[in-house]
Design an enzyme around this catalytic site. Sequence first.
Site, PDB file in Angstrom:
ATOM      1  N   TYR A 139      12.103 -12.764 -26.034  1.00 24.14           N
ATOM      2  CA  TYR A 139      10.730 -12.780 -25.558  1.00 24.14           C
ATOM      3  C   TYR A 139       9.747 -12.223 -26.580  1.00 24.14           C
ATOM      4  O   TYR A 139       8.592 -11.945 -26.245  1.00 24.14           O
ATOM      5  CB  TYR A 139      10.604 -11.973 -24.261  1.00 24.14           C
ATOM      6  CG  TYR A 139      11.376 -12.518 -23.080  1.00 24.14           C
ATOM      7  CD1 TYR A 139      12.176 -13.653 -23.195  1.00 24.14           C
ATOM      8  CD2 TYR A 139      11.312 -11.896 -21.855  1.00 24.14           C
ATOM      9  CE1 TYR A 139      12.887 -14.145 -22.106  1.00 24.14           C
ATOM     10  CE2 TYR A 139      12.015 -12.386 -20.758  1.00 24.14           C
ATOM     11  CZ  TYR A 139      12.802 -13.507 -20.894  1.00 24.14           C
ATOM     12  OH  TYR A 139      13.507 -13.985 -19.822  1.00 24.14           O
ATOM     13  N   LYS A 189      26.684  -9.514 -25.269  1.00 27.54           N
ATOM     14  CA  LYS A 189      27.362 -10.795 -25.527  1.00 27.54           C
ATOM     15  C   LYS A 189      27.823 -10.804 -26.982  1.00 27.54           C
ATOM     16  O   LYS A 189      27.696 -11.798 -27.707  1.00 27.54           O
ATOM     17  CB  LYS A 189      26.414 -11.968 -25.245  1.00 27.54           C
ATOM     18  CG  LYS A 189      27.105 -13.336 -25.211  1.00 27.54           C
ATOM     19  CD  LYS A 189      28.191 -13.444 -24.162  1.00 27.54           C
ATOM     20  CE  LYS A 189      28.841 -14.827 -24.186  1.00 27.54           C
ATOM     21  NZ  LYS A 189      30.040 -14.903 -23.312  1.00 27.54           N
ATOM     22  N   ASP A 222      28.386 -12.680 -18.910  1.00 29.44           N
ATOM     23  CA  ASP A 222      28.945 -13.633 -17.955  1.00 29.44           C
ATOM     24  C   ASP A 222      29.873 -12.936 -16.968  1.00 29.44           C
ATOM     25  O   ASP A 222      29.869 -13.238 -15.765  1.00 29.44           O
ATOM     26  CB  ASP A 222      29.653 -14.779 -18.668  1.00 29.44           C
ATOM     27  CG  ASP A 222      30.411 -14.356 -19.917  1.00 29.44           C
ATOM     28  OD1 ASP A 222      30.432 -13.150 -20.230  1.00 29.44           O
ATOM     29  OD2 ASP A 222      30.983 -15.234 -20.592  1.00 29.44           O
ATOM     30  N   ASP A 246      16.377  -9.741 -17.510  1.00 30.49           N
ATOM     31  CA  ASP A 246      15.541 -10.592 -16.675  1.00 30.49           C
ATOM     32  C   ASP A 246      16.403 -11.447 -15.742  1.00 30.49           C
ATOM     33  O   ASP A 246      16.184 -11.506 -14.529  1.00 30.49           O
ATOM     34  CB  ASP A 246      14.678 -11.475 -17.578  1.00 30.49           C
ATOM     35  CG  ASP A 246      13.592 -12.215 -16.817  1.00 30.49           C
ATOM     36  OD1 ASP A 246      13.424 -11.970 -15.608  1.00 30.49           O
ATOM     37  OD2 ASP A 246      12.906 -13.038 -17.436  1.00 30.49           O
ATOM     38  N   ASP A 250      17.092 -10.834 -11.423  1.00 30.09           N
ATOM     39  CA  ASP A 250      16.787 -11.834 -10.400  1.00 30.09           C
ATOM     40  C   ASP A 250      18.028 -12.158  -9.571  1.00 30.09           C
ATOM     41  O   ASP A 250      17.946 -12.339  -8.350  1.00 30.09           O
ATOM     42  CB  ASP A 250      16.259 -13.109 -11.054  1.00 30.09           C
ATOM     43  CG  ASP A 250      14.804 -12.977 -11.489  1.00 30.09           C
ATOM     44  OD1 ASP A 250      14.277 -11.846 -11.451  1.00 30.09           O
ATOM     45  OD2 ASP A 250      14.204 -13.986 -11.875  1.00 30.09           O
TER      46      ASP A 250
END
Length: 357
Positions: A139, A189, A222, A246, A250
Amino acid sequence: MTRDTKVVRLAVIPGDGIGPEVVAATVPTLRAALEADGHRLDVTSFDWGGERFLRQGAAMPTDAADQVKKADAVLFGAVGRPDVPEHELVWGLIIGLRQQLDLAVNLRPVRAFPGVPTKVRDTDGVDLVIVRENTEGEYVGAGGMAHAGSGHDLGIEVAVHSRRAIERAAHHAFALAGRRSGRLCLVTKSNAMRYGYPLWDRVVREVGEQYPRVQLETVLVDAMAARMIQAPRSLDVLLASNLFGDILSDLAAVLAGGMGMAPSANVLPGADVPGIYEPVHGSAPDIAGKGVANPVACMLSGALLLDDLGHDGAARRIRGAVAGTLRDTRHHTADLGGNATTADVASAVLHTIESQG
């Protein structure tokens, strides 16, 4: 500048869609909760958002950050409307304001309230917090387009991860974990990404050496997505990059009943800069103006705001009133399977706060 600790100076940006509705429901609860302790709420409202963009070509003025710095905190409603390109409002308002204020950390608590239905089984007692790095990652806005319009368009999105940004988020996460259960999960990751997430692993381990009482666990993103649904009570504090935080926050909102139950805070720990407190649900233009939006996420964001300003008692009043209200299914809005209106929930929460004195 000397500030009157008896007065909370609140900047309010209602924004777009259901933002003005949930903000209007929240401000009276903040005022009542503060007045019970002998404090006063002083509100300054800004008409920044989609309508301003259509009028003036910009969602907020160039000196927006300087204007809100006069406040103790910012309550933000939502941004986005169908007739304005989304990036113009997101980057032109909320992300832009976060970056101008250098709000390094995004906090997203997830709490399952008794009586609130969820789509996930066995969520009783879920109480976790996602600490998200808030200024970098995917971002940061670096990249561009090559060969545009040629039929071979190439979009380049550069993820930026710096030691400074990682350290700031990590210190906040470790300190928070130390005040809670003493457990922290780093979401990464680094098995597939060669540079950015190995840096996250290394820096967070180094910061962790300063917090020997906090147990650090590293989990691939994951695997964390699956664990969040399968064993959410095994989680307490999560630390994640901007993108991963983010997405996971959610997903985690489902554990509490959905996006209408998801508050957030954008803060710069240790600095005299106003934080921005906002519900996660966005502008929801499909229900805007219908009076059916769930105001709880905005109210809980207001409670976070009060926590950070040291008004713990007022924050507890709001959370207690919300919890009591939600136990009664008559106060569930449509997203929770009920028929209550925004005004119904706002009235019930406010009545509970005022009756507590």
